[in-house]
Design a protein around this motif. Structure first.
Motif, PDB file in Angstrom:
ATOM      1  N   GLY A 214      -1.974 -10.682  -6.591  1.00 22.13           N
ATOM      2  CA  GLY A 214      -3.119 -10.252  -6.178  1.00 22.13           C
ATOM      3  C   GLY A 214      -3.644  -8.891  -6.166  1.00 22.13           C
ATOM      4  O   GLY A 214      -2.889  -7.814  -6.489  1.00 22.13           O
ATOM      5  N   VAL A 215      -4.941  -8.400  -6.135  1.00 28.68           N
ATOM      6  CA  VAL A 215      -5.531  -7.112  -5.948  1.00 28.68           C
ATOM      7  C   VAL A 215      -6.021  -7.174  -4.422  1.00 28.68           C
ATOM      8  O   VAL A 215      -6.700  -8.108  -4.017  1.00 28.68           O
TER       9      VAL A 215
ATOM     10  N   THR B 134       0.894  -1.160   0.000  1.00 27.78           N
ATOM     11  CA  THR B 134       0.047  -0.095  -0.069  1.00 27.78           C
ATOM     12  C   THR B 134       1.018   1.104  -0.095  1.00 27.78           C
ATOM     13  O   THR B 134       1.819   1.145   0.780  1.00 27.78           O
ATOM     14  N   CYS B 135       0.629   2.286  -0.814  1.00 29.93           N
ATOM     15  CA  CYS B 135       1.067   3.321  -0.846  1.00 29.93           C
ATOM     16  C   CYS B 135       0.395   4.334  -0.188  1.00 29.93           C
ATOM     17  O   CYS B 135      -0.646   4.506  -0.110  1.00 29.93           O
TER      18      CYS B 135
ATOM     19  N   LYS C 163      10.449   2.946  -3.197  1.00 29.92           N
ATOM     20  CA  LYS C 163      10.599   2.976  -4.698  1.00 29.92           C
ATOM     21  C   LYS C 163       9.590   2.372  -5.288  1.00 29.92           C
ATOM     22  O   LYS C 163       9.337   2.412  -6.736  1.00 29.92           O
ATOM     23  N   ARG C 164       8.910   1.315  -4.743  1.00 28.84           N
ATOM     24  CA  ARG C 164       7.555   0.309  -5.515  1.00 28.84           C
ATOM     25  C   ARG C 164       6.441   1.418  -5.819  1.00 28.84           C
ATOM     26  O   ARG C 164       5.590   1.088  -6.401  1.00 28.84           O
ATOM     27  N   CYS C 165       6.828   2.712  -4.593  1.00 28.21           N
ATOM     28  CA  CYS C 165       5.410   3.604  -5.001  1.00 28.21           C
ATOM     29  C   CYS C 165       5.654   4.466  -6.098  1.00 28.21           C
ATOM     30  O   CYS C 165       4.652   5.313  -6.439  1.00 28.21           O
TER      31      CYS C 165
ATOM     32  N   SER D 222      -3.933   9.428   3.283  1.00 30.75           N
ATOM     33  CA  SER D 222      -4.282   9.021   2.124  1.00 30.75           C
ATOM     34  C   SER D 222      -3.498   7.962   1.625  1.00 30.75           C
ATOM     35  O   SER D 222      -2.331   7.903   1.502  1.00 30.75           O
ATOM     36  N   THR D 223      -4.256   6.765   1.060  1.00 31.64           N
ATOM     37  CA  THR D 223      -3.532   5.849   0.660  1.00 31.64           C
ATOM     38  C   THR D 223      -4.042   5.087  -0.620  1.00 31.64           C
ATOM     39  O   THR D 223      -5.193   5.349  -1.015  1.00 31.64           O
ATOM     40  N   ARG D 224      -3.268   4.289  -1.496  1.00 33.90           N
ATOM     41  CA  ARG D 224      -3.635   3.615  -2.656  1.00 33.90           C
ATOM     42  C   ARG D 224      -3.259   2.266  -2.575  1.00 33.90           C
ATOM     43  O   ARG D 224      -2.063   1.964  -2.037  1.00 33.90           O
ATOM     44  N   ALA D 225      -3.857   1.325  -3.323  1.00 31.76           N
ATOM     45  CA  ALA D 225      -3.379   0.199  -3.521  1.00 31.76           C
ATOM     46  C   ALA D 225      -2.131   0.064  -4.325  1.00 31.76           C
ATOM     47  O   ALA D 225      -2.125   0.968  -5.360  1.00 31.76           O
TER      48      ALA D 225
END
Lengths: 510, 309
Positions: free
Chosen positions: B235-236, B84-85, B303-305, B256-259
């Motif tokens: 996965g989602v 999660t970002c 970095k994955r975000c 605030s987050t995002r998948a």
């Protein structure tokens, strides 16, 4: 103007360190002007600088006479440096002024014992319950140096035409830097800062300006009292901080309100010369310290609905240059060309405040002793010597704290030579001192179970309780069994070495 | 004249001072460097008392057989990693590592899964670790998931059915019910799992803070059968969370987050070999003992975000 007969106001020859001791004469105002000028010059030099007391003088003495006697000056010293040893002594001496330089060097060491394996704070990545030992910013290691000190001393005492009165001022200014205040923690908290130990009562503690102002009054022939004061700086800072984004603590808006005032320490002394061959003196000074107080009032966006943290208040106190209350007694006995002196001091170290402003350090009151002598073997030449014993107030550091200090043996040597310069009596003096720090070996005590670190715990403490669950899983773990300590003093250390000091000065007698 | 006087004075001082030389020498000697000594604490085994980094070594996968066996029915260990970002000034990644016990029953291409949550770990945000208390995890209801396997053997696609994980709330319609608002502390759907009088479930954040929340996580898995018989893939995943209150403001901040589904992963291996007590049944406790050897938790990496959806 009424003047006392000369015989009751002059110092007996045996006690006079001047090559040609000139008795006090009931001089005209010319003398008063000259001495007033000296006092004014000294005051001018000291003007605008913070005054203090814990200084190089505490370690090595004030001026070449006291320095050569290893600090045994309570009964004997009678010039402007008497403001340090016993202000009542000024009445037994002639008006005059002096300037001097001194240098202190060191060859001291705190040698750390190697840390055994298995006691570090573990690295569990971001889940580490404390910042792991391998992430320290400061490298733990031996201490092999403390700051050298280079000081300039100027002072004067005058009568301002009143024969029984002396007013004096003495100013000691370090000239490598104006001052140095460095705080540190004496326990495991220091691992997050320097991660090293410090000589608690040496080094930066003595590095700051000193201004002493005082007066003495001859109550009776040979009996005088004196008072003096010293002032330590005090700084109060209130900061208001606004943090727009709690996730970006590097971005802050801040205002600062700083106030600098002073804290005064008082001294009182008495000097008595019951016979030409005997002088006794007693002197008491109150405690003082340089205090810095900070209060941060932090507003963090998002906290406004939480009364407990709106605003967030952080209070920090730093106490440096702590000087304990001290009582001194001294006696000087003249045996013709040889004068012997002895001083004893009772110092209330039990009230010591460490640099985090904490009391209850376990320091013990001390009784120190100094013996010395002056040998006036030839006219105008005086050789001085002294030996002192300065016990450490610091008890064995087998527990949580790491106060480093040693018993000291103090040896002083010096001499002075009188000459006449531009019609004035001038004396040039020098002194050297060696302080031997008697080696001290400290081992932390190993317990079957070390208590968990908490306020009030005195023993070497476990920084992560054994029953701390795995922070990542919340489950019991064996990772925290036994002692985990990042205490920089663990498992022990050795301290030893030498302090050296050398000074020269020149004094005029009016 | 003055110079001569000073010189004679120094000479005199030297002559007289020589007598004091032994004393000076004794003073020097008194300060001699002592012999080095060690402390009284012995070296400890580096595995005890925090000498090691405390991390288990990674190890291979699970039990015998696998998706290549004649039947997939049995007990499996499943590990999912959700990314999660979190939006602050920049985006930072937080990861959730879950260990589940899966009772799987195969009926042709249909896989009936009953998933039990055994362990849940979250990476810290700003140095604060959120811990879901184990009793909450243990009390989490069984999750029934209907999945599909197309074909068999290595490379066969796996499509997991929807799974809902919920803390601090019991939805009537686990997919469709709306989340409660922050002010809805009296919402009858809330479950005070710890009976602490606080709304919803209580999570611990860092060493000294707790938050009271309702949370729903929706997820599906997709992957394929591997050569060793395990399932692997991605996965989602979506998290919805309402923080009702916190013991300190700083840990109750909602960001605030995002998948970040591109960084999700899962692995599922047969678990029969993890039956340590040989009682014919693999428990969550037995799986927890080997969970990291199946798939070590990945550290968060911001970095994955960087790759925006």
């Amino acid at each position: 103007m009424h003047c006392r007969p000369e015989r009751v106001r002059r110092a007996p020859a045996a006690f006079a360190d001047s090559p040609a001791p000139r008795p006090w004469r009931c001089r005209d105002l010319r003398q008063g002007r000259a001495s007033a000028l000296g006092v004014a010059i000294a005051l001018w030099i000291g003007a605008g600088t913070p005054a203090a007391y814990a200084n190089v003088g505490d370690l090595f003495g004030f001026g070449s006479r006291g320095g050569g006697l290893a600090g045994a000056g309570t009964a004997l010293v009678d010039d402007h440096t008497a403001l340090f040893y016993n202000p009542a002594g000024m009445s037994l001496g002639q008006p005059g002024m002096g300037i001097g330089l001194s240098v202190s060097l060191d060859d001291v060491a705190i040698r750390m014992k190697p840390r055994p394996a298995g006691y570090d704070l573990p690295d569990l990545g971001n889940a580490s319950p404390l910042i792991p030992s391998n992430a320290r910013l400061g490298q733990r290691g031996d201490v092999t140096d403390i700051p050298n000190n280079y000081s300039f001393l100027v002072g004067a005492q005058g009568s301002f035409g009143i024969t029984r009165l002396r007013l004096g001022v003495a100013v000691m200014l370090p000239f490598n830097q104006i001052g140095h205040q460095r705080s540190h923690f004496a326990d495991e908290r220091e691992q997050y800062f320097s991660n090293n130990l410090s000589f608690e009562l040496l080094g930066e503690r003595s590095e700051h300006q000193t201004i002493l102002v005082g007066t003495s009054w001859m109550l009776l022939d040979g009996l005088s009292i004196g008072f003096a004061m010293s002032v330590m700086p005090r700084s109060d800072t209130d900061s208001r901080v606004y943090l727009q984004d709690p996730a970006r603590q590097d971005l802050v808006e801040m205002t600062v309100d700083n106030r600098q005032t002073g804290a005064t320490a008082l001294q009182a002394g008495i000097a008595w010369q019951p016979s030409p061959a005997l002088r006794v003196g007693a002197h008491y000074r109150t405690e003082n310290a340089f205090t810095l107080r900070f209060r941060n009032e932090v507003q963090i966006k998002g906290f406004q609905d939480d009364p407990s943290s709106w605003p967030l208040v952080q209070d920090v106190a730093v106490v440096v240059n702590y000087v304990p209350a001290q009582a001194n007694v001294g006696v000087a006995w003249s045996l013709g060309a040889l004068t012997l002196v002895a001083d004893g001091a009772y110092t209330r170290w039990s009230q010591f405040q460490n640099s985090a402003g904490e009391t209850g350090t376990g320091f013990q009151d001390t009784v120190s002793a100094r013996l010395g002598g002056e040998w006036a073997g030839s006219p105008g030449r005086v050789l001085r010597f002294g030996l002192g014993w300065e016990p450490s107030p610091v008890p064995p550091q087998t527990g949580r704290t790491n106060y480093v200090d040693n018993d000291r043996v103090r040896l002083g040597l010096g001499s002075s030579h009188g000459l006449s310069l531009l019609g004035k009596d001038v004396e040039i003096g020098w002194f050297g001192q060696i302080h031997a720090l008697l080696p001290r070996d400290t081992d932390k005590e190993r317990l079957s179970t070390h208590p968990v670190c908490a306020p009030g715990v005195k023993a070497l403490c476990d920084e992560i309780a054994d029953d701390t669950p795995d922070p990542a899983t919340g489950k019991p773990t064996t990772a925290f069994q036994g002692l985990q300590s990042g205490n920089p003093g663990f498992p022990g250390w050795q301290s030893y070495g030498l302090l050296l000091a050398f000074g020269v000065d020149m004094r005029w007698r009016f | 004249m003055a110079h001569g006087a000073l010189e004679s004075c120094l000479r005199a001082a030297w002559r007289k001072g020589r007598a004091l030389a032994p004393l000076a020498l004794a003073t020097f000697l008194a300060a001699c460097e002592p012999e080095p000594t060690g402390g009284v604490f012995p070296d400890l085994d580096s595995q005890v008392g925090g000498g090691s980094d405390g991390k288990a070594d990674g190890a291979g996968g699970g039990g015998d057989g696998g998706a290549g066996s004649s039947t997939l029915s049995g007990t499996w260990a499943q590990i999912t990693e959700w990314s999660t970002c979190v939006k602050v000034a920049d985006e930072i990644e937080t990861r959730a590592w879950r260990l589940l016990r899966v009772e799987l029953k195969q009926e042709g291409g249909k896989l009936h899964e009953k998933r039990t949550l055994c362990e849940l770990r979250l990476t810290p945000i700003f140095g604060l670790m959120t811990v879901v208390p184990q009793p909450l995890i243990d009390a989490h209801p069984l999750m029934t998931v209907e999945s599909v396997l197309v074909g068999q053997g290595e490379g066969a696609p796996y499509l997991g059915g929807p799974e809902i994980q919920q803390f601090g709330i019991a939805f009537k319609d686990i997919y469709g019910d709306p989340m409660p608002a922050k002010a809805d502390v009296d919402d009858p759907r809330l479950v005070d799992s710890e009976n602490d009088g606080k709304p919803g479930a209580t999570f611990h954040v860092g060493p000294s803070c707790s938050i009271h929340i309702a949370q729903r996580e929706s997820a599906t898995l997709h992957g394929s059968v591997q050569a060793d018989g395990s399932f692997r893939g991605g996965g989602v995943h979506l998290t919805e969370q309402t923080v009702f209150s916190s013991t300190k403001a700083i840990c109750g901040s909602q960001f605030s987050t995002r998948a970040n589904d591109g960084a999700n992963s899962f692995v599922m291996v047969r678990a029969e070999a993890f039956d340590a007590d040989k009682n014919g049944e693999v428990s969550c406790a037995e799986l927890r003992a080997v969970g990291e050897s199946i798939a070590k938790p990945m550290a968060a990496d911001d970095k994955r975000c960087l790759a925006k959806p």
